[in-house]
Design a protein around this motif. Structure first.
Motif, PDB file in Angstrom:
ATOM      1  N   MET A   1     -51.434 -25.449  -2.616  1.00 29.15           N
ATOM      2  CA  MET A   1     -51.259 -26.804  -1.954  1.00 29.15           C
ATOM      3  C   MET A   1     -50.257 -27.432  -2.678  1.00 29.15           C
ATOM      4  SD  MET A   1     -53.049 -26.972   0.744  1.00 29.15           S
ATOM      5  CE  MET A   1     -54.604 -26.244   1.241  1.00 29.15           C
ATOM      6  N   GLN A   2     -49.270 -28.300  -2.081  1.00 23.23           N
ATOM      7  CA  GLN A   2     -47.997 -28.876  -2.583  1.00 23.23           C
ATOM      8  C   GLN A   2     -48.114 -30.318  -2.906  1.00 23.23           C
ATOM      9  OE1 GLN A   2     -45.394 -26.857  -0.204  1.00 23.23           O
ATOM     10  NE2 GLN A   2     -44.482 -25.803  -1.843  1.00 23.23           N
ATOM     11  N   LEU A   3     -49.038 -31.019  -2.056  1.00 24.65           N
ATOM     12  CA  LEU A   3     -48.847 -32.555  -1.820  1.00 24.65           C
ATOM     13  C   LEU A   3     -50.284 -32.985  -1.934  1.00 24.65           C
ATOM     14  CD1 LEU A   3     -47.192 -32.209   1.597  1.00 24.65           C
ATOM     15  CD2 LEU A   3     -46.061 -33.506  -0.509  1.00 24.65           C
ATOM     16  N   ILE A   4     -50.348 -34.179  -2.706  1.00 28.58           N
ATOM     17  CA  ILE A   4     -51.439 -34.874  -3.166  1.00 28.58           C
ATOM     18  C   ILE A   4     -51.719 -36.373  -3.015  1.00 28.58           C
ATOM     19  CG2 ILE A   4     -50.640 -35.305  -5.588  1.00 28.58           C
ATOM     20  CD1 ILE A   4     -53.773 -34.463  -6.384  1.00 28.58           C
ATOM     21  N   CYS A   5     -53.039 -36.648  -2.468  1.00 32.52           N
ATOM     22  CA  CYS A   5     -52.920 -38.129  -2.290  1.00 32.52           C
ATOM     23  C   CYS A   5     -53.647 -38.880  -3.670  1.00 32.52           C
ATOM     24  CB  CYS A   5     -54.073 -38.400  -1.108  1.00 32.52           C
ATOM     25  SG  CYS A   5     -54.576 -39.992  -0.820  1.00 32.52           S
ATOM     26  N   ASP A   6     -52.898 -39.634  -4.156  1.00 32.67           N
ATOM     27  CA  ASP A   6     -53.655 -40.389  -5.452  1.00 32.67           C
ATOM     28  C   ASP A   6     -54.676 -41.250  -5.140  1.00 32.67           C
ATOM     29  OD1 ASP A   6     -51.638 -39.336  -7.375  1.00 32.67           O
ATOM     30  OD2 ASP A   6     -50.254 -40.557  -6.880  1.00 32.67           O
ATOM     31  N   SER A   7     -54.808 -41.502  -3.969  1.00 35.29           N
ATOM     32  CA  SER A   7     -56.137 -42.634  -3.677  1.00 35.29           C
ATOM     33  C   SER A   7     -57.337 -41.639  -3.350  1.00 35.29           C
ATOM     34  CB  SER A   7     -55.684 -43.267  -2.321  1.00 35.29           C
ATOM     35  OG  SER A   7     -56.626 -44.185  -1.968  1.00 35.29           O
ATOM     36  N   CYS A   8     -57.618 -40.561  -2.599  1.00 35.01           N
ATOM     37  CA  CYS A   8     -58.435 -39.995  -2.424  1.00 35.01           C
ATOM     38  C   CYS A   8     -58.513 -38.477  -3.212  1.00 35.01           C
ATOM     39  CB  CYS A   8     -58.898 -39.640  -1.047  1.00 35.01           C
ATOM     40  SG  CYS A   8     -58.021 -38.595   0.053  1.00 35.01           S
ATOM     41  N   GLY A   9     -57.640 -37.960  -3.669  1.00 34.94           N
ATOM     42  CA  GLY A   9     -57.499 -36.889  -4.370  1.00 34.94           C
ATOM     43  C   GLY A   9     -57.249 -35.535  -3.688  1.00 34.94           C
ATOM     44  N   ARG A  10     -57.483 -35.812  -2.266  1.00 31.51           N
ATOM     45  CA  ARG A  10     -57.317 -34.659  -1.287  1.00 31.51           C
ATOM     46  C   ARG A  10     -55.810 -33.877  -1.615  1.00 31.51           C
ATOM     47  NH1 ARG A  10     -59.204 -37.796   2.743  1.00 31.51           N
ATOM     48  NH2 ARG A  10     -61.319 -37.491   3.293  1.00 31.51           N
ATOM     49  N   LYS A  11     -55.676 -32.633  -1.214  1.00 25.35           N
ATOM     50  CA  LYS A  11     -54.393 -31.974  -1.383  1.00 25.35           C
ATOM     51  C   LYS A  11     -54.178 -31.311  -0.133  1.00 25.35           C
ATOM     52  CE  LYS A  11     -54.594 -30.962  -6.211  1.00 25.35           C
ATOM     53  NZ  LYS A  11     -54.066 -30.179  -7.153  1.00 25.35           N
ATOM     54  N   TRP A  12     -52.678 -31.229   0.221  1.00 28.42           N
ATOM     55  CA  TRP A  12     -52.317 -30.730   1.620  1.00 28.42           C
ATOM     56  C   TRP A  12     -51.154 -29.786   1.486  1.00 28.42           C
ATOM     57  CZ3 TRP A  12     -54.989 -32.885   5.585  1.00 28.42           C
ATOM     58  CH2 TRP A  12     -55.555 -34.005   5.212  1.00 28.42           C
ATOM     59  N   ALA A  13     -50.983 -28.951   2.394  1.00 28.37           N
ATOM     60  CA  ALA A  13     -49.812 -28.064   2.202  1.00 28.37           C
ATOM     61  C   ALA A  13     -48.638 -29.007   2.941  1.00 28.37           C
ATOM     62  CB  ALA A  13     -50.156 -26.883   3.286  1.00 28.37           C
ATOM     63  N   MET A  14     -47.406 -28.478   2.834  1.00 31.77           N
ATOM     64  CA  MET A  14     -46.206 -29.005   3.453  1.00 31.77           C
ATOM     65  C   MET A  14     -45.983 -28.323   4.917  1.00 31.77           C
ATOM     66  SD  MET A  14     -41.978 -29.009   2.428  1.00 31.77           S
ATOM     67  CE  MET A  14     -42.234 -26.938   2.569  1.00 31.77           C
ATOM     68  N   LYS A  15     -46.442 -28.997   5.718  1.00 28.07           N
ATOM     69  CA  LYS A  15     -46.676 -28.920   7.357  1.00 28.07           C
ATOM     70  C   LYS A  15     -46.134 -30.115   7.971  1.00 28.07           C
ATOM     71  CE  LYS A  15     -50.387 -25.710   7.358  1.00 28.07           C
ATOM     72  NZ  LYS A  15     -52.049 -25.722   7.929  1.00 28.07           N
ATOM     73  N   ARG A  16     -45.642 -29.844   9.187  1.00 28.58           N
ATOM     74  CA  ARG A  16     -44.951 -30.977  10.006  1.00 28.58           C
ATOM     75  C   ARG A  16     -46.081 -32.072  10.208  1.00 28.58           C
ATOM     76  NH1 ARG A  16     -43.604 -29.572  16.111  1.00 28.58           N
ATOM     77  NH2 ARG A  16     -44.424 -31.863  16.350  1.00 28.58           N
ATOM     78  N   GLU A  17     -47.395 -31.973  10.417  1.00 30.53           N
ATOM     79  CA  GLU A  17     -48.436 -32.998  10.593  1.00 30.53           C
ATOM     80  C   GLU A  17     -48.749 -33.787   9.253  1.00 30.53           C
ATOM     81  OE1 GLU A  17     -48.557 -29.605  10.970  1.00 30.53           O
ATOM     82  OE2 GLU A  17     -50.639 -29.184  10.763  1.00 30.53           O
ATOM     83  N   ASN A  18     -48.294 -33.220   8.066  1.00 33.74           N
ATOM     84  CA  ASN A  18     -48.938 -33.567   6.855  1.00 33.74           C
ATOM     85  C   ASN A  18     -47.928 -34.592   6.412  1.00 33.74           C
ATOM     86  OD1 ASN A  18     -51.115 -32.259   7.084  1.00 33.74           O
ATOM     87  ND2 ASN A  18     -50.610 -30.644   5.663  1.00 33.74           N
ATOM     88  N   TRP A  19     -47.490 -35.643   6.949  1.00 33.58           N
ATOM     89  CA  TRP A  19     -46.562 -36.574   6.416  1.00 33.58           C
ATOM     90  C   TRP A  19     -47.306 -37.576   5.453  1.00 33.58           C
ATOM     91  CZ3 TRP A  19     -47.096 -41.668   8.343  1.00 33.58           C
ATOM     92  CH2 TRP A  19     -47.575 -41.835   9.563  1.00 33.58           C
ATOM     93  N   ARG A  20     -48.455 -37.956   5.726  1.00 34.56           N
ATOM     94  CA  ARG A  20     -49.426 -38.736   4.921  1.00 34.56           C
ATOM     95  C   ARG A  20     -50.841 -38.151   4.998  1.00 34.56           C
ATOM     96  NH1 ARG A  20     -50.644 -44.235   8.616  1.00 34.56           N
ATOM     97  NH2 ARG A  20     -51.622 -43.006  10.575  1.00 34.56           N
ATOM     98  N   CYS A  21     -51.583 -38.781   4.125  1.00 34.32           N
ATOM     99  CA  CYS A  21     -52.932 -38.312   3.816  1.00 34.32           C
ATOM    100  C   CYS A  21     -53.804 -38.840   5.235  1.00 34.32           C
ATOM    101  CB  CYS A  21     -53.537 -38.810   2.622  1.00 34.32           C
ATOM    102  SG  CYS A  21     -55.302 -38.237   2.237  1.00 34.32           S
ATOM    103  N   SER A  22     -55.063 -37.970   5.229  1.00 34.46           N
ATOM    104  CA  SER A  22     -55.889 -38.469   6.165  1.00 34.46           C
ATOM    105  C   SER A  22     -56.807 -39.666   6.093  1.00 34.46           C
ATOM    106  CB  SER A  22     -56.983 -37.398   6.677  1.00 34.46           C
ATOM    107  OG  SER A  22     -57.509 -37.234   5.464  1.00 34.46           O
ATOM    108  N   CYS A  23     -56.535 -40.348   4.773  1.00 36.44           N
ATOM    109  CA  CYS A  23     -56.979 -41.381   4.326  1.00 36.44           C
ATOM    110  C   CYS A  23     -56.193 -42.602   4.628  1.00 36.44           C
ATOM    111  CB  CYS A  23     -57.713 -41.416   2.937  1.00 36.44           C
ATOM    112  SG  CYS A  23     -56.425 -41.573   1.831  1.00 36.44           S
ATOM    113  N   GLY A  24     -54.871 -42.408   4.982  1.00 37.50           N
ATOM    114  CA  GLY A  24     -53.958 -43.412   5.450  1.00 37.50           C
ATOM    115  C   GLY A  24     -52.947 -43.675   4.484  1.00 37.50           C
ATOM    116  N   GLU A  25     -53.338 -42.925   3.023  1.00 32.67           N
ATOM    117  CA  GLU A  25     -52.379 -43.200   1.967  1.00 32.67           C
ATOM    118  C   GLU A  25     -51.342 -42.260   1.965  1.00 32.67           C
ATOM    119  OE1 GLU A  25     -52.508 -45.860  -0.649  1.00 32.67           O
ATOM    120  OE2 GLU A  25     -53.987 -46.742   1.122  1.00 32.67           O
TER     121      GLU A  25
END
Ligand SMILES: [Zn+2]
Length: 366
Positions: A1-25
């Motif tokens: 995983m290459q992307l992280i949300c500082d707010s909730c700590g979730r990590k995400w892969a670089m994919k077209r839909e992942n331009w922000r976290c599911s928590c909105g941050e």
């Protein structure tokens, strides 16, 4: 995983839909690219000389109009430097982010995008999207500069006028929820892969001699330039190419200075500024911006409207026509007493900002 949300700590892969976290941050890049000087394509005179150091979707083919590799020229005192970012293809540093983001969107086979912008980001996206055959919708505050609106139209973008910058940021989300891809200079992680090349270039242009004795003055609104430069310097330090991070000095217009207010714990009214590129009341990445400034032991400076207007004329006196947002760095540098070992980013061209106060009086006979 290459992307992280500082707010909730979730990590995400670089994919077209992942331009922000599911928590909105907003997301930030969690892993750094190693920087290898031997991997620079030295015959390529655009930011794509660093292609091997950019995080891109698989099989991405650069959408380039020759962005990047902007000149570095000495200030009159010869102890500091101007970086002429206004010499990018559409007249601002935004071409860096737009080039990399459109490259990614092409690889993801996206055919229609929306963006909200005070001008420069919209102009850059319109140009790169047009060249790549992507349909483009831009939400623009109705008082944006005539020159920027004309450029967007020339590049074939559909323009939706909003009452102000904040409303543009809100209304674009309605388009996004109806299924149009959000090509956001504020939110999209790929944008920072483009703007980080400013740090690479500065290091290369300074013969890899940059360190914490240097300060980089950067106009900051949404922070896509400051955060990209921070990312680039982090990678250069981690790869032991430069010894330490230069100090990042964010520059805001005093009339709209939420980052300045947050760092200095002030309550300031927010009003209109002639520096439209930094007229951002609620930057989504404000926590990241403050953290980057603090980590580099940098600062944030706020400059008055009259200092900005004077700076436009003073830069013109040096033969450089730079827009009000772009000269805020000069105004801030002067305000701090012109410290040596400074790099001032001049971010946007003057020719796009023909606001009434700057336009030419047409008197017959002249
Ligand atoms: Zn989150």
């Amino acid at each position: 995983m290459q992307l992280i949300c500082d707010s909730c700590g979730r990590k995400w892969a670089m994919k077209r839909e992942n331009w922000r976290c599911s928590c909105g941050e907003p997301l930030r890049w969690d892993s750094l690219m190693p920087f290898d000087p031997s991997a620079i394509e030295v015959s390529n005179w655009s930011l794509w000389r660093y292609k091997g150091m950019l995080k891109l979707p698989e099989n991405a083919v650069p959408s380039s109009l020759g962005e990047g590799m902007t000149p570095l020229i000495p200030t009159p005192e010869k102890k500091s430097w101007f970086k002429l970012e206004f010499l990018n293809p559409t007249g601002s540093f935004k071409d860096r982010g737009a080039s990399v983001l459109v490259t990614g969107m092409k690889a993801w086979e996206i055919s229609e995008v929306a963006e909200d912008s005070s001008g420069n980001a919209g102009v850059a996206l319109s140009a790169y999207a047009k060249a790549a055959g992507i349909r483009c919708l831009i939400f623009v505050p109705k008082d944006a500069s005539e020159g920027k609106i004309s450029a967007m139209k020339k590049f074939g973008a559909e323009i939706i006028f909003c009452s102000n910058r904040q409303e543009a940021a809100e209304r674009v989300m309605d388009a996004v929820s109806s299924g149009i891809y959000y090509a956001s200079h504020t939110w999209h992680p790929l944008y920072l892969q483009g703007t980080k090349t400013v740090a690479y270039e500065l290091a290369e242009q300074m013969d890899w001699e940059l360190d914490s004795n240097w300060s980089v003055f950067i106009p900051v609104g949404n922070g896509d330039l400051l955060l990209g430069i921070y990312l680039g310097f982090c990678e250069l330090v981690a790869s032991k190419i430069i010894k330490s991070q230069p100090k990042l000095v964010g520059v805001q217009a005093l009339a709209c200075a939420p980052i300045y207010a947050a760092i200095y714990n002030l309550t300031l009214p927010m009003s209109k500024t002639i520096a439209e590129g930094v007229a951002v009341v609620k930057p989504p990445r404000i926590k990241q911006i403050i953290a980057a400034i603090r980590e580099t032991k940098g600062d944030v400076v706020a400059v008055s409207e009259s200092a900005i207007l004077n700076a436009v004329d003073e830069m013109a006196g040096l033969g450089l026509w730079v827009e009000p947002t772009g000269v805020t760095t000069w105004a801030a540098w002067k305000q701090l007493g012109k410290p040596p070992k400074s790099i001032l980013l001049l971010t946007g061209a003057g020719w796009k900002t023909l606001a009434p106060s700057l336009s030419v009086e047409r008197v017959e006979g002249n």
